[in-house]
Design a protein around this motif. Structure first.
Motif, PDB file in Angstrom:
ATOM      1  N   GLY A   1     -21.071  -3.013 -24.203  1.00  0.00           N
ATOM      2  CA  GLY A   1     -22.144  -2.322 -24.418  1.00  0.00           C
ATOM      3  C   GLY A   1     -21.941  -0.949 -24.022  1.00  0.00           C
ATOM      4  O   GLY A   1     -20.886  -0.402 -23.768  1.00  0.00           O
ATOM      5  N   GLU A   2     -23.085  -0.145 -24.057  1.00  0.00           N
ATOM      6  CA  GLU A   2     -23.022   1.276 -23.639  1.00  0.00           C
ATOM      7  C   GLU A   2     -22.610   1.570 -21.883  1.00  0.00           C
ATOM      8  O   GLU A   2     -22.745   0.673 -21.386  1.00  0.00           O
ATOM      9  CB  GLU A   2     -24.441   2.093 -23.781  1.00  0.00           C
ATOM     10  N   LEU A   3     -22.350   2.559 -21.678  1.00  0.00           N
ATOM     11  CA  LEU A   3     -21.853   3.020 -20.362  1.00  0.00           C
ATOM     12  C   LEU A   3     -22.858   2.329 -19.246  1.00  0.00           C
ATOM     13  O   LEU A   3     -24.064   2.801 -19.477  1.00  0.00           O
ATOM     14  CB  LEU A   3     -21.674   4.342 -20.361  1.00  0.00           C
ATOM     15  N   GLY A   4     -22.158   1.804 -18.453  1.00  0.00           N
ATOM     16  CA  GLY A   4     -23.121   1.357 -17.460  1.00  0.00           C
ATOM     17  C   GLY A   4     -23.566  -0.143 -17.651  1.00  0.00           C
ATOM     18  O   GLY A   4     -23.726  -1.046 -16.521  1.00  0.00           O
TER      19      GLY A   4
ATOM     20  N   CYS B   1     -14.900  -6.683 -18.207  1.00  0.00           N
ATOM     21  CA  CYS B   1     -16.276  -6.235 -18.863  1.00  0.00           C
ATOM     22  C   CYS B   1     -15.860  -4.715 -19.016  1.00  0.00           C
ATOM     23  O   CYS B   1     -15.742  -4.248 -17.912  1.00  0.00           O
ATOM     24  CB  CYS B   1     -17.236  -6.639 -18.418  1.00  0.00           C
ATOM     25  N   ALA B   2     -15.747  -4.141 -20.441  1.00  0.00           N
ATOM     26  CA  ALA B   2     -15.841  -2.722 -20.455  1.00  0.00           C
ATOM     27  C   ALA B   2     -16.924  -2.418 -21.307  1.00  0.00           C
ATOM     28  O   ALA B   2     -17.428  -2.849 -22.049  1.00  0.00           O
ATOM     29  CB  ALA B   2     -14.561  -2.617 -21.269  1.00  0.00           C
ATOM     30  N   SER B   3     -17.446  -0.999 -20.695  1.00  0.00           N
ATOM     31  CA  SER B   3     -18.665  -0.639 -21.447  1.00  0.00           C
ATOM     32  C   SER B   3     -18.330   1.037 -21.626  1.00  0.00           C
ATOM     33  O   SER B   3     -17.585   1.899 -20.800  1.00  0.00           O
ATOM     34  CB  SER B   3     -20.115  -0.819 -20.496  1.00  0.00           C
ATOM     35  N   GLY B   4     -18.892   1.469 -22.577  1.00  0.00           N
ATOM     36  CA  GLY B   4     -18.761   2.927 -22.872  1.00  0.00           C
ATOM     37  C   GLY B   4     -18.375   3.095 -24.287  1.00  0.00           C
ATOM     38  O   GLY B   4     -18.450   2.147 -25.201  1.00  0.00           O
ATOM     39  N   PRO B   5     -17.797   4.511 -24.888  1.00  0.00           N
ATOM     40  CA  PRO B   5     -17.590   4.419 -26.322  1.00  0.00           C
ATOM     41  C   PRO B   5     -16.566   3.264 -26.755  1.00  0.00           C
ATOM     42  O   PRO B   5     -15.428   3.328 -26.362  1.00  0.00           O
ATOM     43  CB  PRO B   5     -16.805   5.916 -26.180  1.00  0.00           C
TER      44      PRO B   5
ATOM     45  N   LEU C   1     -14.962   8.840 -19.721  1.00  0.00           N
ATOM     46  CA  LEU C   1     -14.990   7.686 -18.690  1.00  0.00           C
ATOM     47  C   LEU C   1     -15.420   6.161 -19.327  1.00  0.00           C
ATOM     48  O   LEU C   1     -16.325   6.373 -19.972  1.00  0.00           O
ATOM     49  CB  LEU C   1     -15.914   8.089 -17.535  1.00  0.00           C
ATOM     50  N   LEU C   2     -14.791   5.415 -18.867  1.00  0.00           N
ATOM     51  CA  LEU C   2     -15.407   4.069 -19.311  1.00  0.00           C
ATOM     52  C   LEU C   2     -15.630   3.276 -18.029  1.00  0.00           C
ATOM     53  O   LEU C   2     -14.932   3.374 -16.737  1.00  0.00           O
ATOM     54  CB  LEU C   2     -14.068   3.222 -19.905  1.00  0.00           C
ATOM     55  N   ASP C   3     -16.892   2.532 -17.981  1.00  0.00           N
ATOM     56  CA  ASP C   3     -17.264   1.683 -16.752  1.00  0.00           C
ATOM     57  C   ASP C   3     -16.864   0.300 -17.000  1.00  0.00           C
ATOM     58  O   ASP C   3     -17.120  -0.349 -18.092  1.00  0.00           O
ATOM     59  CB  ASP C   3     -18.781   1.742 -16.681  1.00  0.00           C
ATOM     60  N   CYS C   4     -15.990  -0.001 -16.199  1.00  0.00           N
ATOM     61  CA  CYS C   4     -15.356  -1.646 -16.444  1.00  0.00           C
ATOM     62  C   CYS C   4     -15.698  -2.280 -15.082  1.00  0.00           C
ATOM     63  O   CYS C   4     -15.317  -1.763 -14.167  1.00  0.00           O
ATOM     64  CB  CYS C   4     -13.767  -1.434 -16.875  1.00  0.00           C
ATOM     65  N   SER C   5     -15.674  -3.437 -15.538  1.00  0.00           N
ATOM     66  CA  SER C   5     -15.851  -4.395 -14.218  1.00  0.00           C
ATOM     67  C   SER C   5     -14.726  -5.660 -14.130  1.00  0.00           C
ATOM     68  O   SER C   5     -14.863  -6.247 -15.169  1.00  0.00           O
ATOM     69  CB  SER C   5     -17.344  -5.088 -13.949  1.00  0.00           C
ATOM     70  N   VAL C   6     -14.369  -6.003 -13.065  1.00  0.00           N
ATOM     71  CA  VAL C   6     -13.431  -7.123 -13.120  1.00  0.00           C
ATOM     72  C   VAL C   6     -14.340  -8.275 -12.825  1.00  0.00           C
ATOM     73  O   VAL C   6     -14.952  -8.186 -11.630  1.00  0.00           O
ATOM     74  CB  VAL C   6     -12.128  -6.818 -12.077  1.00  0.00           C
ATOM     75  N   ILE C   7     -14.305  -9.343 -13.357  1.00  0.00           N
ATOM     76  CA  ILE C   7     -14.932 -10.617 -13.011  1.00  0.00           C
ATOM     77  C   ILE C   7     -13.843 -11.434 -12.408  1.00  0.00           C
ATOM     78  O   ILE C   7     -13.175 -11.962 -13.165  1.00  0.00           O
ATOM     79  CB  ILE C   7     -15.631 -11.218 -14.214  1.00  0.00           C
ATOM     80  N   GLY C   8     -13.971 -11.729 -11.225  1.00  0.00           N
ATOM     81  CA  GLY C   8     -12.618 -12.414 -10.659  1.00  0.00           C
ATOM     82  C   GLY C   8     -12.268 -11.533  -9.148  1.00  0.00           C
ATOM     83  O   GLY C   8     -12.774 -10.638  -8.944  1.00  0.00           O
TER      84      GLY C   8
END
Length: 224
Positions: A198-201, A172-176, A152-159
């Motif tokens: 960075g790391e997951l979260g 923004c992408a976080s995880g491995p 799983l990747l934790d990703c957020s959309v800015i917009g």
């Protein structure tokens, strides 16, 4: 890091009337495409405004995403907008190696691993989570998915969802890191820029920070 900006062509795009029963028009104009590796077949789980916008943008970027939503009303609206919908999660999981999750609750995300475990022909190896849920929820979901061989990747959309139609958002992408690089073509398919944070979260935290800064900016008195 860049802040999403409104392009001069953004006014030509009509945001979908999510609060109405009408169906919005397709995205106008030709959009740039990205190189789509054959192994990156995509399923979008959850036809919320964000999920629908991502699916349609990926179509115009050269992907052939399949959607799924257990809520009949959401699924019917997605079909009306031209999104190919799966008849069930098992069907979506059998044709896609990557799932983009835009789920309405923590319970839905945490149950995803159990539901995928029951899919006999599962091909999904990665879940990109765009849901607006807590960091703790995403870490728990990542552990459960890892147990069945899914990253799983934790990703957020800015917009906003509307900006996705113009590809005018930052992801923004976080995880491995290897997983982020492997899935970068998918993330780039619906964004202007992808930032590894960075790391997951970390992506969820970045989203919270940018939202707070946006509220402060809007609340600040404007010079005339």
């Amino acid at each position: 890091m860049i802040w999403p900006r409104k392009t001069k062509d953004a006014a030509k795009l009509v945001a979908p009337p999510w609060h109405k029963d009408e169906v919005a028009a397709p995205i106008p104009g030709a959009l740039a495409t990205v190189a789509v590796p054959e192994r990156l077949s995509v399923a979008v789980l959850g036809m919320e405004p964000l999920g629908t916008a991502v699916a349609l943008r990926l179509v115009h970027a050269g992907f052939s995403p399949i959607g799924f939503d257990a809520r009949p009303g959401k699924a019917a609206r997605a079909v009306a907008r031209g999104i190919v919908m799966a008849g069930g999660l098992a069907q979506a999981a059998s044709v896609a190696t990557v799932a983009i999750a835009v789920l309405p609750s923590a319970e839905a995300l945490l149950q995803l691993s159990a539901q995928l475990r029951q899919c006999p022909d599962r091909q999904i190896r990665y879940v990109i989570d765009l849901s607006s849920l807590s960091t703790c929820t995403k870490i728990c979901a990542a552990d459960a998915l890892q147990a069945i061989g899914i990253t799983l990747l934790d990703c957020s959309v800015i917009g906003t969802s509307a900006q996705i139609y113009d590809g005018d958002v930052l992801v923004c992408a976080s995880g491995p890191k290897p997983a982020i690089e492997h899935l970068r073509p998918v993330l780039a398919g619906f964004s202007r820029r992808v930032e590894e944070v960075g790391e997951l979260g970390a992506a969820t935290k970045m989203k919270a920070i940018t939202s707070h800064l946006g509220m402060l900016h809007n609340a600040a008195p404007q010079k005339r």
